[in-house]
Design a protein around this motif. Sequence first.
Motif, PDB file in Angstrom:
ATOM      1  N   GLU A 275       8.794 -13.035  -4.830  1.00  0.00           N
ATOM      2  CA  GLU A 275       8.299 -11.691  -4.491  1.00  0.00           C
ATOM      3  C   GLU A 275       6.780 -11.701  -4.287  1.00  0.00           C
ATOM      4  O   GLU A 275       6.112 -12.691  -4.548  1.00  0.00           O
TER       5      GLU A 275
ATOM      6  N   GLN B 115       0.170  -7.871  -5.291  1.00  0.00           N
ATOM      7  CA  GLN B 115      -1.179  -7.562  -4.781  1.00  0.00           C
ATOM      8  C   GLN B 115      -2.133  -7.571  -5.968  1.00  0.00           C
ATOM      9  O   GLN B 115      -1.957  -6.802  -6.923  1.00  0.00           O
TER      10      GLN B 115
ATOM     11  N   LEU C  83      -0.842  -2.306   0.850  1.00  0.00           N
ATOM     12  CA  LEU C  83       0.339  -1.883   0.084  1.00  0.00           C
ATOM     13  C   LEU C  83       1.416  -1.379   1.041  1.00  0.00           C
ATOM     14  O   LEU C  83       2.603  -1.668   0.867  1.00  0.00           O
ATOM     15  N   GLN C  84       0.970  -0.641   2.061  1.00  0.00           N
ATOM     16  CA  GLN C  84       1.956  -0.073   2.989  1.00  0.00           C
ATOM     17  C   GLN C  84       2.537  -1.122   3.922  1.00  0.00           C
ATOM     18  O   GLN C  84       3.726  -1.102   4.223  1.00  0.00           O
ATOM     19  N   ASP C  85       1.686  -2.046   4.372  1.00  0.00           N
ATOM     20  CA  ASP C  85       2.153  -2.995   5.392  1.00  0.00           C
ATOM     21  C   ASP C  85       2.817  -4.235   4.790  1.00  0.00           C
ATOM     22  O   ASP C  85       3.804  -4.733   5.303  1.00  0.00           O
TER      23      ASP C  85
ATOM     24  N   ARG D 153       3.941  -4.523   1.597  1.00  0.00           N
ATOM     25  CA  ARG D 153       4.979  -4.058   0.674  1.00  0.00           C
ATOM     26  C   ARG D 153       5.235  -5.004  -0.510  1.00  0.00           C
ATOM     27  O   ARG D 153       6.351  -5.505  -0.701  1.00  0.00           O
TER      28      ARG D 153
ATOM     29  N   GLN E 201       5.919  -6.044  -4.390  1.00  0.00           N
ATOM     30  CA  GLN E 201       6.690  -5.403  -5.471  1.00  0.00           C
ATOM     31  C   GLN E 201       5.771  -5.069  -6.652  1.00  0.00           C
ATOM     32  O   GLN E 201       6.062  -4.170  -7.426  1.00  0.00           O
TER      33      GLN E 201
ATOM     34  N   ALA F 124       5.347   3.502  -1.041  1.00  0.00           N
ATOM     35  CA  ALA F 124       4.908   2.103  -0.890  1.00  0.00           C
ATOM     36  C   ALA F 124       5.962   1.150  -1.451  1.00  0.00           C
ATOM     37  O   ALA F 124       5.954  -0.042  -1.139  1.00  0.00           O
ATOM     38  N   GLY F 125       6.849   1.667  -2.298  1.00  0.00           N
ATOM     39  CA  GLY F 125       7.964   0.836  -2.785  1.00  0.00           C
ATOM     40  C   GLY F 125       7.600  -0.162  -3.869  1.00  0.00           C
ATOM     41  O   GLY F 125       8.329  -1.126  -4.091  1.00  0.00           O
ATOM     42  N   LEU F 126       6.471   0.042  -4.540  1.00  0.00           N
ATOM     43  CA  LEU F 126       6.131  -0.858  -5.659  1.00  0.00           C
ATOM     44  C   LEU F 126       7.184  -0.725  -6.747  1.00  0.00           C
ATOM     45  O   LEU F 126       7.730   0.363  -6.954  1.00  0.00           O
TER      46      LEU F 126
END
Length: 438
Positions: free
Chosen positions: A127, A130, A170-172, A174, A176, A202-204
């Motif tokens: 995974e 960031q 974060l958006q591009d 993605r 975890q 953002a799907g974190l």
Amino acid sequence: MIWNRDAETMPRSALERLQLERLKKSLAWAMARVGFYRDSLTAAGIKPDAIRSLDQLREIPFTRKDHLREHYPYGLFAVPLGEVARLHASSGTKGKPTVVGYTKQDLRLWREVMARSLAAAGAVPGELIQIAYGYGLFTGGLGFHDGAEHMGLTVVPVSSGNTLRQILLLQDFRPQGLACTPSFALHIGESMREQGIDPRAAGLRYGLFGAEPWTEAMRVQLEALWGIRALDFYGLSEIIGPGVAAECAEGRPGLHVNEDHFLPEIVDPATGEPLPPGREGELVLTCLTKEALPIIRYRTGDVTSLELGPCRCGRTLVRMARIRGRTDDMVVIKGVNVYPSQLEAALLTLDDLAPHYQLVVDRTQAFPTLEVHVEPTERVVHEWGGFDSGRPEVLALGARVADRIRGHLGLNPEIAIVPPKTIPRSEGKAVRVVTRPE
Ligand code: DLL
């Protein structure tokens, strides 16, 4: 996932035997190679070979931050500089920074303890993570970076700051996971909202937050803002950096200390006497396996307690309570001892306040006074039809804040309700306490 099952689930008796054996080696190593330890431990009558039990730790003198400063930059190193693979330093609020060194073996140890902590938090190899802790002399960025790579994560090494770029990535990309200070995570999330983006989109899945004190109330805010599981990471440069202790996803609150490498004790901050499990006091740490900087009985200044009971995750490593604060951040106002985190917990119970605050301690008088600066949320200011410090709504909010602090802590500080977005936002460690005069 348990990264190192043998080490992390060892029965306590075996763990204590290992700690004792390593303690003796570490003391002998420090005494043979560091003049400061040769002198101070010899003067205290310490003979590593004669140590029979961990209870004898109390006979060993403490190391304090001042000792590191006095031996700036390399005086406490146990290996020649040529064998030091990396230096880090903590900024230090006054004067010279504290310099720490790592041999190649120390860097391997750091990766190992970080990999354990990342796995405990629920990171899964393959995974993305960031990393928005600062890269550089600060241990946050590179400490997370090496550990994450070692455990098989794909690293997005953004470093701290640059909120707009953080949001874009974060958006591009993605990821975890997001690793940064809790105050920066709050700032990034709020900035997204201001741009009309829901941070949850953002799907974190998880956030790895540390490097500064934060509270359960802040955890609730961050988890709601991002739709994540927020976990607490603790460490300090003098011992290794991040990776000293961290929460597991199953057992929180409580941070498992990597105590096969860093031996924790709790002492009474005033007398230095050891306190039993469950009692709150100052955390003292001893490096059991470090080569370059084998720090012995380090007074961290951090206030917490230890819990030996079993954890749902199966790890046997002792758990440390969330850090309440630093002994030197405690302010005594009219005889009441208060940590910024206690005020944070009280303030975050009020929905009309933004989760930002600053405490101004005025020491110009014989007795220090405290002023609490807080902001109303933008929602509430919108309902009021604008901000003006004389508005009845602002005065009423000030009275509610005062009431809440009195109820929680028995304190009567001055309250300053300031306009939204005027309290400085943090991209690294938040500055919660401002002292006057500086
Ligand atoms: O802050 C290492 C770190 C980096 C830890 C990233 C976690 C995440 P220093 O700059 O040397 O090292 O600062 C250490 O920060 O003694 C505590 O007072 C405080 N601190 C660190 N983690 C936490 C935490 C890094 N989770 C000092 N909760 C420590 C409360 C923390 N305080």
